[in-house]
Design a protein around this motif. Structure first.
Motif, PDB file in Angstrom:
ATOM      1  N   ARG A  41       0.832  -1.176  -0.009  1.00 50.13           N
ATOM      2  CA  ARG A  41       0.104  -0.027  -0.010  1.00 50.13           C
ATOM      3  C   ARG A  41       1.112   1.366  -0.022  1.00 50.13           C
ATOM      4  O   ARG A  41       0.491   2.295  -0.019  1.00 50.13           O
ATOM      5  N   ALA A  42       2.202   1.211  -0.064  1.00 51.89           N
ATOM      6  CA  ALA A  42       3.036   2.124   0.023  1.00 51.89           C
ATOM      7  C   ALA A  42       4.288   2.066  -0.591  1.00 51.89           C
ATOM      8  O   ALA A  42       4.501   0.905  -1.227  1.00 51.89           O
ATOM      9  N   GLY A  43       5.169   2.978  -0.871  1.00 49.43           N
ATOM     10  CA  GLY A  43       6.483   2.795  -1.553  1.00 49.43           C
ATOM     11  C   GLY A  43       6.508   3.629  -2.880  1.00 49.43           C
ATOM     12  O   GLY A  43       5.887   4.620  -2.802  1.00 49.43           O
ATOM     13  N   THR A  44       7.495   3.446  -3.662  1.00 48.69           N
ATOM     14  CA  THR A  44       7.625   4.084  -4.789  1.00 48.69           C
ATOM     15  C   THR A  44       7.624   2.942  -6.078  1.00 48.69           C
ATOM     16  O   THR A  44       8.300   2.032  -5.998  1.00 48.69           O
ATOM     17  N   LEU A  45       6.992   3.467  -7.063  1.00 47.60           N
ATOM     18  CA  LEU A  45       6.928   2.587  -8.321  1.00 47.60           C
ATOM     19  C   LEU A  45       7.190   3.563  -9.464  1.00 47.60           C
ATOM     20  O   LEU A  45       6.711   4.450  -9.747  1.00 47.60           O
ATOM     21  N   ARG A  46       8.052   3.086 -10.398  1.00 51.13           N
ATOM     22  CA  ARG A  46       8.379   3.632 -11.464  1.00 51.13           C
ATOM     23  C   ARG A  46       8.049   2.720 -12.706  1.00 51.13           C
ATOM     24  O   ARG A  46       8.473   1.680 -12.855  1.00 51.13           O
ATOM     25  N   ILE A  47       7.180   3.376 -13.631  1.00 52.72           N
ATOM     26  CA  ILE A  47       6.457   2.769 -14.811  1.00 52.72           C
ATOM     27  C   ILE A  47       6.854   3.135 -15.991  1.00 52.72           C
ATOM     28  O   ILE A  47       7.030   4.472 -16.303  1.00 52.72           O
ATOM     29  N   ALA A  48       7.218   2.367 -17.042  1.00 54.92           N
ATOM     30  CA  ALA A  48       7.387   2.908 -18.416  1.00 54.92           C
ATOM     31  C   ALA A  48       6.620   2.333 -19.250  1.00 54.92           C
ATOM     32  O   ALA A  48       6.145   0.885 -19.079  1.00 54.92           O
ATOM     33  N   ALA A  49       5.883   2.905 -20.254  1.00 56.27           N
ATOM     34  CA  ALA A  49       4.811   2.151 -21.201  1.00 56.27           C
ATOM     35  C   ALA A  49       5.026   2.781 -22.743  1.00 56.27           C
ATOM     36  O   ALA A  49       5.229   3.733 -22.663  1.00 56.27           O
ATOM     37  N   LEU A  50       4.553   1.584 -23.696  1.00 61.27           N
ATOM     38  CA  LEU A  50       4.596   2.072 -24.921  1.00 61.27           C
ATOM     39  C   LEU A  50       3.566   3.091 -25.206  1.00 61.27           C
ATOM     40  O   LEU A  50       2.524   3.146 -24.302  1.00 61.27           O
ATOM     41  N   TYR A  69       6.397   6.985 -17.067  1.00 59.13           N
ATOM     42  CA  TYR A  69       6.885   7.453 -18.664  1.00 59.13           C
ATOM     43  C   TYR A  69       6.266   6.719 -19.678  1.00 59.13           C
ATOM     44  O   TYR A  69       6.279   5.283 -19.541  1.00 59.13           O
ATOM     45  N   GLY A  70       6.389   7.465 -20.612  1.00 56.81           N
ATOM     46  CA  GLY A  70       5.826   6.804 -21.800  1.00 56.81           C
ATOM     47  C   GLY A  70       6.855   6.999 -23.054  1.00 56.81           C
ATOM     48  O   GLY A  70       7.186   8.182 -23.513  1.00 56.81           O
ATOM     49  N   SER A  71       7.231   6.003 -23.888  1.00 54.14           N
ATOM     50  CA  SER A  71       7.971   6.211 -24.880  1.00 54.14           C
ATOM     51  C   SER A  71       8.054   4.842 -25.965  1.00 54.14           C
ATOM     52  O   SER A  71       7.108   3.994 -25.348  1.00 54.14           O
TER      53      SER A  71
END
Length: 300
Positions: free
Chosen positions: A90-99, A126-128
């Motif tokens: 329920r907590a923390g840090t999440l870094r996501i990358a998507a097409l 992030y998107g790329s």
């Protein structure tokens, strides 16, 4: 050195208002609480309580000390709560990358919904293009990524997520909107907005039309389905794009129709093979997998 058990007993007597209440809260006997309070007063050299009848009443010194004790306990509670939230995802840090196909609307909505139940979670999205997403995951810049497959990398773990059929997009009011399913022959001689030839989907679309021996009037080209949809809405022509992007433009000057034969966009979740996966990242991937069910190819 102060005895933590004595501090706990002192706090319990203040909060509960009596030795009896404190003993119940701490699950110890009343004499044990009385002894802890007596030893605490002696170690501090301060009168913390005075007896009035059968009750212990806190002194001004005790109330002042309690305020400091409570600040410390609040800090400990926060630490315990943070640990629990991390344990329960329920907590923390999440870094996501998507097409790009995910980045227009699908992924931002999924992230937003996921965060509603996790108010302490910090997210970076992030998107790329898929090749850039691969680099971000392999380097550790992001933890979880979503890409178009096929891809190959010894540095990644790859988990297929969905095989979604591309769809035809038409300007609202176009004569072909009368049909529910479009085929290559329907595009003969029509102005067409093409995806750039650097995309996998473009090659698959061209192959289908080449096999059917159908010529389109390709008058515009773009690397992104979102731009193709916007151009279609403006009347530049017809197009075939991924269903995720098309859904964002549905009824916004664009009509969506099934296209056959199916041209699939295969999407996978990728992780670094050299790093462990956090619980929150695993939860998010499962959450996204559920959201993708509506886009899966279920037609024969």
């Amino acid at each position: 050195m102060l005895n933590p058990r004595q501090i706990e007993a002192f706090r319990a007597v203040i909060v509960m208002g009596s030795v009896t209440g404190a003993s119940q809260a701490l699950n110890v006997t009343q004499p044990a609480v009385t002894r802890l309070i007596h030893d605490f007063q002696r170690s501090l050299g301060l009168p913390l309580f005075v007896r009035r009848g059968s009750r212990l009443v806190p002194t001004e010194e005790a109330l002042a000390l309690y305020r400091e004790v409570e600040r410390q306990f609040v800090g400990l509670d926060r630490i315990a709560r943070a640990a629990r939230d991390l344990r329960e995802g329920r907590a923390g840090t999440l870094r996501i990358a998507a097409l790009p196909a995910f980045s227009v609307g699908f992924m931002p909505r999924a992230v937003g919904e996921f965060m509603v139940e996790r108010p302490e979670l910090d997210v970076a999205l992030y998107g790329s293009i898929s090749s850039q997403v691969v680099d971000w995951i392999a380097s550790g810049f992001c933890e979880v990524g979503f890409v178009q497959t096929p891809i190959e990398s010894a540095h990644l773990d790859i988990e297929p997520l969905v095989s979604a059929p591309a769809v035809a997009v038409l300007p609202a009011g176009h004569p072909l909107c009368a049909k529910t399913v479009l085929e290559p022959a329907d595009f003969a001689g029509e102005r067409f907005v093409s995806l750039e030839n650097s995309t996998q989907l473009r090659y698959r679309i061209d192959a289908v039309f080449s096999q059917a021996r159908i010529s389109r009037q390709s008058r515009a080209e773009t690397p992104l389905s979102m731009i193709a949809c916007a151009m279609v809405a403006a009347g530049a022509g017809l197009s075939i794009v991924d269903p995720f992007t098309a859904a964002e433009y549905d009824k916004r000057g664009v009509e969506i129709r099934t296209f056959r034969p199916h041209i699939h966009l295969d999407v996978a979740c990728i992780w670094s093979a050299q790093r462990s996966r956090s619980g929150i990242a695993r939860q998010f991937m499962s959450f996204v997998r559920g959201k993708l069910a509506t886009f899966a190819d279920v037609e024969p």
